[in-house]
Structure formats: structure tokens, C-alpha cells
Design a protein around this motif. Sequence first.
Motif, PDB file in Angstrom:
ATOM      1  N   LYS A 163       0.820  -1.211   0.000  1.00  0.00           N
ATOM      2  CA  LYS A 163       0.000   0.000   0.000  1.00  0.00           C
ATOM      3  C   LYS A 163       0.852   1.259   0.000  1.00  0.00           C
ATOM      4  O   LYS A 163       0.374   2.340   0.294  1.00  0.00           O
ATOM      5  CB  LYS A 163      -0.922   0.008   1.213  1.00  0.00           C
ATOM      6  CG  LYS A 163      -0.199  -0.049   2.558  1.00  0.00           C
ATOM      7  CD  LYS A 163      -1.185  -0.039   3.706  1.00  0.00           C
ATOM      8  CE  LYS A 163      -0.464  -0.073   5.056  1.00  0.00           C
ATOM      9  NZ  LYS A 163      -1.411  -0.059   6.182  1.00  0.00           N
ATOM     10  N   TYR A 179       0.285  -1.827  -7.336  1.00  0.00           N
ATOM     11  CA  TYR A 179       0.516  -1.469  -5.935  1.00  0.00           C
ATOM     12  C   TYR A 179       1.983  -1.702  -5.593  1.00  0.00           C
ATOM     13  O   TYR A 179       2.593  -2.669  -6.070  1.00  0.00           O
ATOM     14  CB  TYR A 179      -0.377  -2.300  -5.012  1.00  0.00           C
ATOM     15  CG  TYR A 179      -1.847  -2.058  -5.237  1.00  0.00           C
ATOM     16  CD1 TYR A 179      -2.520  -1.054  -4.560  1.00  0.00           C
ATOM     17  CD2 TYR A 179      -2.567  -2.815  -6.162  1.00  0.00           C
ATOM     18  CE1 TYR A 179      -3.872  -0.811  -4.776  1.00  0.00           C
ATOM     19  CE2 TYR A 179      -3.909  -2.580  -6.399  1.00  0.00           C
ATOM     20  CZ  TYR A 179      -4.553  -1.578  -5.701  1.00  0.00           C
ATOM     21  OH  TYR A 179      -5.892  -1.328  -5.927  1.00  0.00           O
ATOM     22  N   GLN A 199       4.655   7.596  -1.226  1.00  0.00           N
ATOM     23  CA  GLN A 199       3.347   8.244  -1.259  1.00  0.00           C
ATOM     24  C   GLN A 199       2.662   8.118   0.099  1.00  0.00           C
ATOM     25  O   GLN A 199       2.716   7.075   0.746  1.00  0.00           O
ATOM     26  CB  GLN A 199       2.478   7.593  -2.338  1.00  0.00           C
ATOM     27  CG  GLN A 199       1.132   8.240  -2.558  1.00  0.00           C
ATOM     28  CD  GLN A 199       0.365   7.572  -3.681  1.00  0.00           C
ATOM     29  OE1 GLN A 199       0.776   6.549  -4.209  1.00  0.00           O
ATOM     30  NE2 GLN A 199      -0.769   8.154  -4.049  1.00  0.00           N
ATOM     31  N   THR A 222      -0.283   7.257   2.007  1.00  0.00           N
ATOM     32  CA  THR A 222      -1.427   6.410   1.626  1.00  0.00           C
ATOM     33  C   THR A 222      -2.578   6.448   2.621  1.00  0.00           C
ATOM     34  O   THR A 222      -3.506   5.655   2.512  1.00  0.00           O
ATOM     35  CB  THR A 222      -0.959   4.951   1.480  1.00  0.00           C
ATOM     36  OG1 THR A 222      -0.367   4.531   2.718  1.00  0.00           O
ATOM     37  CG2 THR A 222       0.048   4.817   0.364  1.00  0.00           C
ATOM     38  N   THR A 282      -5.691   7.346   0.317  1.00  0.00           N
ATOM     39  CA  THR A 282      -5.793   6.876  -1.066  1.00  0.00           C
ATOM     40  C   THR A 282      -6.940   5.897  -1.280  1.00  0.00           C
ATOM     41  O   THR A 282      -7.284   5.588  -2.421  1.00  0.00           O
ATOM     42  CB  THR A 282      -4.476   6.214  -1.508  1.00  0.00           C
ATOM     43  OG1 THR A 282      -4.131   5.183  -0.575  1.00  0.00           O
ATOM     44  CG2 THR A 282      -3.350   7.233  -1.580  1.00  0.00           C
TER      45      THR A 282
END
Length: 577
Positions: free
Chosen positions: A159, A195, A338, A340, A343
Amino acid sequence: MAKAFYRLQKFLRRTQFLLFFLTAAYLMAGSLLLLQRTRLVMQQGSHGTSANQALTVPDEMAGVGIADPRALQNPHPGPRLLVGMDVLQEPALEQRHSPRWLVSRNSELRQLRRRWFHRFISDQEPMQTAGFKVIKYAAEHKGTYIGCFTDDSRERTLKGAVFYDLRKMTVAHCQEACAERAYTYAGLVYGAECYCGNTLPATASKPEECNSECKGEKGSVCGGVNRLSVYRVEELQTGARRRRNVIYRGCFRAPENLTDTFPASLIQSNLTVEMCSEFCSKKEFPLAVIRGQECYCGYPTGRFSLRDGADGLRCSGTRNSSSAAEGKYCLVYQTPVQDTRCTDRKFLSTKSKVFVALSSFPGAGNTWARHLIEHATGYYTGSYYFDGALYNKGFKGEKDHWRSRRTICVKTHESGKTEIEMFDSAILLIRNPYKSLMAEFNRKYAGHLGYATDRNWKSKEWPDFVNSYASWWASHVLDWLKYGKRLLIVHYEDLKQSLIPKLREMVEFLNVTVTEDRLLCVENNRDGNFKRSGAKQKDFEPFTQEMKDLINRYILTVDEALRGRNFTGLPREYVPR
């Protein structure tokens, strides 16, 4: 008798054949006319709509605000004028503030505009995933295949980053995306979703359960239904895209208890930015915080929001143990990882009782606002149109019917009484018309992420575009002010400058409760996938003085209309230049 019957039968056969021939000829003629009309419409769309075509206003209506489109069909228009609110008398707008021609399109031109606006869909979109440029991927990929694993959408192991390409996903595409963000593993599911992460999923599955073919690579497997095909990402080859750089966020006052604020830490002599960033990337944290020889990893939170930066001189000694500020300040860097926490997105579980529009003029930042709303609320946004490029990059609400009420709000660029009154409420996003016109012209000729060439700007297309679309910018706002039932006015410039307060206001308008950490996550991922990389500087001024005079009159008209409805007027930067 038999002879007469025979003649009648022969006549009927001839008549049947004649009718068949006439029907076929009629259908062929109709098809040719339809093709000719379609070609004419497309030519008109590609060449813009001239000022004379677009809005020819009778002399009686010159110098006033927005005229009711029905007045075009009336050779004797009355003195009552539509200016985006209740019907006002002619003296309501001063002559010096009035655009010379400003009338909503009739239904045929509205359809033409819609076709023109949506000509450029996925086939002409520059391919991009999560903000980085795409290169041509070879069919061969060098990552090591680990195996097939169970994918739990509620508790994903991979993730660290999420990418979509529902049209051209390949194994190499996913690996390159994860490698650029410094992840160890790349997993593919449903043939189109990628992913990234640094920890393998816990539950292995049978190899044959990963049976979905990659959308962009025949013969390759990209996971399956709730199944991940996982690869170990290898270092990027020479000449391939480099890893994303670590971004310096600034100098900030350190929280009182760093170990409570940040979940991971490292103490290392001769600590460098690269060492700390690498450590935090492996732990899948978007922030790397350095204080002396201490490295901390974490997220922006209420305790450490990154809103109030300090003078950089205060951090001049933070890399040494003998800091002049005695450890009260720290350096903060954005890792390639990122954030997450925001998201995850889904459709509404039950149909929404309130039908909400996210309305704007094209080029006013509607796609960016959708990105912010989806990540803040956790729900997909819908669209009155279908844009394949947006759908391919994760805006799954694009393919949902716009009246399904399964999305938190619906994007629209439409105006006019019928189109507006379909919605119960609306967020009306307004942007400086100079910036909006340039953004939409860039999109028209180079997609969501490209720039029109100097040749485009200097062609006849540009003045025709301005003459046609500048009036639409004004009529769009004024129509929504008149017919909108419940409005939240959001200025693009205010949203950009004060993102969290304005986004919180938008979320409350949508009747959704979100946490502060989720809003901070959105701020950390604020750009989204469809931001043009920097401002391409032109060596000439695209707006002529005639264009400026025209647009400035529209600005004054819209500003007056907003204030007349007790809304905040246009930001100062809209003031005629």
C-alpha cells in the motif's frame, strides 16, 4: 380470372421491389446527410466558433449583462435582462461595466461545444501515472517474479503507492513506477492496477489464480480477482527514469516529544539526508526529519502539520550534535514514498439523497478539485461526461452513470436552466478567466498534461477560441447564480492558497465528516496525477488588447453579480490587467 390474378401478383411483386429500393435509397441518403452534418460539426468544433457565429446580439441588447437565450428568438426583446440572479431592470448594470455581447448558447451550439470539449479522450492523452512521464516499455521485464498472493482491499500489504492504467498497464510499467518511488515490490491486480510496497503479502495463492491478462500487454499476467502478481523490483537500468528526488520541505520547530510524534527513528553518526531518506522510504513513510544525528520518519499530523515553517538559518546547525538552536528545530524532507492514509476510495453504499454538482468552466481546476474531494472523503466523484484518460488513471466514477447517485458529487461544465435545476446543490468552482482560457486551450491541443505549441497560439484558432469561450466563462457563473438551488462558491486561487480550510468547507458542504490527519494527507498529496509540470513560459503575450477589454468587461459583470447575491466578489488578481 387466372390471368387477372397473375397480373395482380406480378404487379405486387414489382411494387414490393420498388418499395424496397426506395427504402434503401432513403436510408442511404439519410446516412450521407448525417455523415456530412457530423463532418461539418467537427470542422466547426476544430476551428473554433467565430465571434460572429457565437453571440450576435441585437442592438437593443448591446451593453448589458447576460441576455436570456430565448430573447434571440424574439425580434422585440423587452427591457428585462438576465444577469445570473433574479430578473433585474436594465439600469442595474452600468454601461461602462457591460460586455457588448454575452448570451447563452442555444441547444445546438451547446451540443457542439460538448462535442468539441470531449473530442480529445484517451487515445490522444499523454500517458502518465501519478505524475511522472511515461517512456516506451519493452515487452521484456527484468524484475524477479515472486508469486501469486491474496489481495485484501481492506488490509493491503502493498500500500506504499497506488497506480492505475485501465488501458495500458504492463508489468514493466508497474515495476518502473514502483522503482522510481524506491519500493522493493510491485504487485498487479485485475490486469490494470499496480501497488507498491516493501513487505510481501502474508497469504500465498495458487499460481493459476493469477489469471488476468495485462490490459496493455497480451500474454502477460497482471494478477486476478483479489489476487496479486508480485515482482521484486530491480534497480533502474542506465538511461531509464531516475528515482524521484528527495524534496526539501523546510525548517520547522521540532515537536516536544519526537519519539511520540514519529513512529520510526534512527540514530546514526555522520547522518546524511540520503541515509535518512533511504531509511524512511524502506519504512514506507513520506517524511524524513533530521535533527543533528537523529533521523525520524512519519506523516504530517496535528502535532507536526508543516504549516508554520521557521527561518532556515535556525536549522543551519541541525546536522551537527552541537546545534545552535539546541535541538529545537529540524530539517524536513519529502521522501519518494506516497502518503497512503487517504488513497482508499469507494462508491457510496446507498444512493445519495442529495444530488450535488461540482460545476466549473473548463480549465478552472475541476479535475484537481475532484482529486482533493475523493481523497478527503474517500468516495468517488462522478461526471456528466466520460473521459477515458481520467478513468484510466483511477477516476472510476467516470464510467458510472452520472445520475446513479453512487458518487459524492458530479462534475459538470453545463449551464442553462434545465441542466442546473437537475441538481439539488452545487459547488461552483471559479478561476481567473485568463488562466482558465489558457488551461483549456492547452488541454484542447495537448491533453490534460501538455502545452499547446506557439504555432497554435499564433493561429486564428486562438482569437476565435477566446471570442467564443470568454463569454461562456461569464454565462456559466451567472446561470448557476440564477438557477442554482444551494451554492458553495469556491475560488480556485483561494483553494490553492488555503487548501485545508477551503477543503474542509467543501467536505462539510457535502455532509461528510473527515479527520484532520486525512486532510493533512490530502495536503501532502495535493497535486494529483493531472498537474502540468511547471508553467511553460511564452516569449509573447497571447492576449491582445481587444481580448483583454472583452474579458475585463466579463470580469466586472461576474463580480457585480456575485456581490449582488451576497457572495464574496472575485479575488483581486482578477482585476483587469
